[in-house]
Design a protein around this motif. Structure first.
Motif, short mmCIF file in Angstrom:
data_model
loop_
_atom_site.label_atom_id
_atom_site.label_comp_id
_atom_site.label_asym_id
_atom_site.label_seq_id
_atom_site.Cartn_x
_atom_site.Cartn_y
_atom_site.Cartn_z
N ALA A 132 26.70 54.98 -12.12
CA ALA A 132 27.90 54.25 -11.68
C ALA A 132 27.98 54.24 -10.15
N GLU A 133 27.71 55.39 -9.53
CA GLU A 133 27.70 55.44 -8.07
C GLU A 133 26.61 54.55 -7.50
N TRP A 134 25.45 54.55 -8.14
CA TRP A 134 24.32 53.74 -7.70
C TRP A 134 24.67 52.25 -7.70
N LEU A 135 25.36 51.79 -8.73
CA LEU A 135 25.78 50.39 -8.79
C LEU A 135 26.76 50.07 -7.66
N ASP A 136 27.69 50.98 -7.39
CA ASP A 136 28.66 50.76 -6.32
C ASP A 136 27.98 50.72 -4.95
N LEU A 137 27.03 51.62 -4.73
CA LEU A 137 26.31 51.64 -3.46
C LEU A 137 25.54 50.34 -3.25
N GLN A 138 24.94 49.83 -4.30
CA GLN A 138 24.22 48.56 -4.18
C GLN A 138 25.16 47.42 -3.81
N THR A 139 26.33 47.41 -4.43
CA THR A 139 27.32 46.37 -4.13
C THR A 139 27.75 46.44 -2.67
N VAL A 140 28.01 47.64 -2.18
CA VAL A 140 28.44 47.82 -0.79
C VAL A 140 27.35 47.35 0.18
N ILE A 141 26.11 47.73 -0.08
CA ILE A 141 25.01 47.32 0.79
C ILE A 141 24.85 45.80 0.77
N THR A 142 24.92 45.21 -0.41
CA THR A 142 24.77 43.76 -0.53
C THR A 142 25.85 43.01 0.25
#
Length: 245
Positions: A132-142
């Motif tokens: 779940a954290e990994w998905l959020d981090l990807q969204t933030v970077i994108t």
């Protein structure tokens, strides 16, 4: 959150998660160590802790009955040790990118329970929480990274991983791949995240125990039949042009 809204949320998460990442450069073997990301050490004990918990909480999937005269197939584990290492390394790299560039937190965080069924693991396991954290981090970077443009070699690395996973038609020439990726939100997101993490690998001189090499980022792409999970190499900065990381 309603079931319909939760379903749309999961679909968008899986779409955003279909990002390109990749294998680590270099290796360092040291007793009890799985990987080194800058000054952060991911120990074998840490890997075991995450793996043992998720396996204990998630029922093992029973294999299909064996054909008469054939040896009985082994039960399939829902998560492997390699997958845990891939996730831990990718999360650590992404955390560093977000912190170093002072990126804001995710506007809407992912609840582990939303993705547990897709991952086929227990929703209260640390493995699911890390995902779940990994998905959020990807969204933030994108959302906070300037658009990246890959060289032909770089874009074919992204395409090759997707084709191998059955998420896109194989055997296309680079010109056609660029045409298809140009209209695909997930492909542009893949380029943004993979180049950011690839640059962080180089910056931190990330190392991995040889038995886990190559490490890849755990990815997912949404399809009509459900999510397809696959591993995608990090994109090295020398495969990127006209981009400011």
């Amino acid at each position: 959150m309603s079931a319909m809204k939760r379903g749309r949320r999961l679909a968008s998460l899986l779409l955003a998660a279909s990002l390109g990442l990749g294998s680590l450069v270099g290796c360092q073997s040291e007793s009890g160590k799985a990987a080194f990301v800058g000054d952060t050490t991911i120990s074998e004990d840490r890997v075991s802790e995450v793996l043992d918990e998720v396996l204990a909480k998630t029922p093992t999937q029973e294999p299909e009955p064996a054909v008469s005269g054939s040896p009985a197939p082994e039960a399939e584990l829902p998560v492997t040790r390699q997958e845990v290492v891939d996730l831990l390394v990718s999360v650590e790299l992404a955390r560093r990118v977000v912190k170093e560039k002072n990126m804001p937190p995710a506007k809407e965080t992912t609840e582990p329970g939303e993705i547990a069924d897709a991952l086929k693991v227990a929703g209260d396991s640390e493995y699911t929480k890390l995902w779940a954290e990994w998905l959020d981090l990807q969204t933030v970077i994108t959302e906070n990274t300037p658009r990246a443009f890959l060289t032909d070699e770089g874009i074919m690395k992204v395409y090759g991983a997707l084709a191998e996973a059955g998420a896109i038609q194989p055997g296309l020439p680079v010109a056609q791949v660029r045409e298809q990726f140009g209209a695909a939100v997930f492909a542009e997101a893949a380029i943004l995240v993979s180049t950011s993490l690839g640059a962080e690998v180089e910056k931190t001189d990330t190392k991995v125990n040889p038995k886990y090499d190559p490490v890849s980022a755990p990815m997912a792409v949404g399809t009509q039949q459900g999510p397809i999970f696959y591993d995608l190499p990090y994109i090295s900065s020398d495969l990127v042009t006209d981009v400011s990381l």
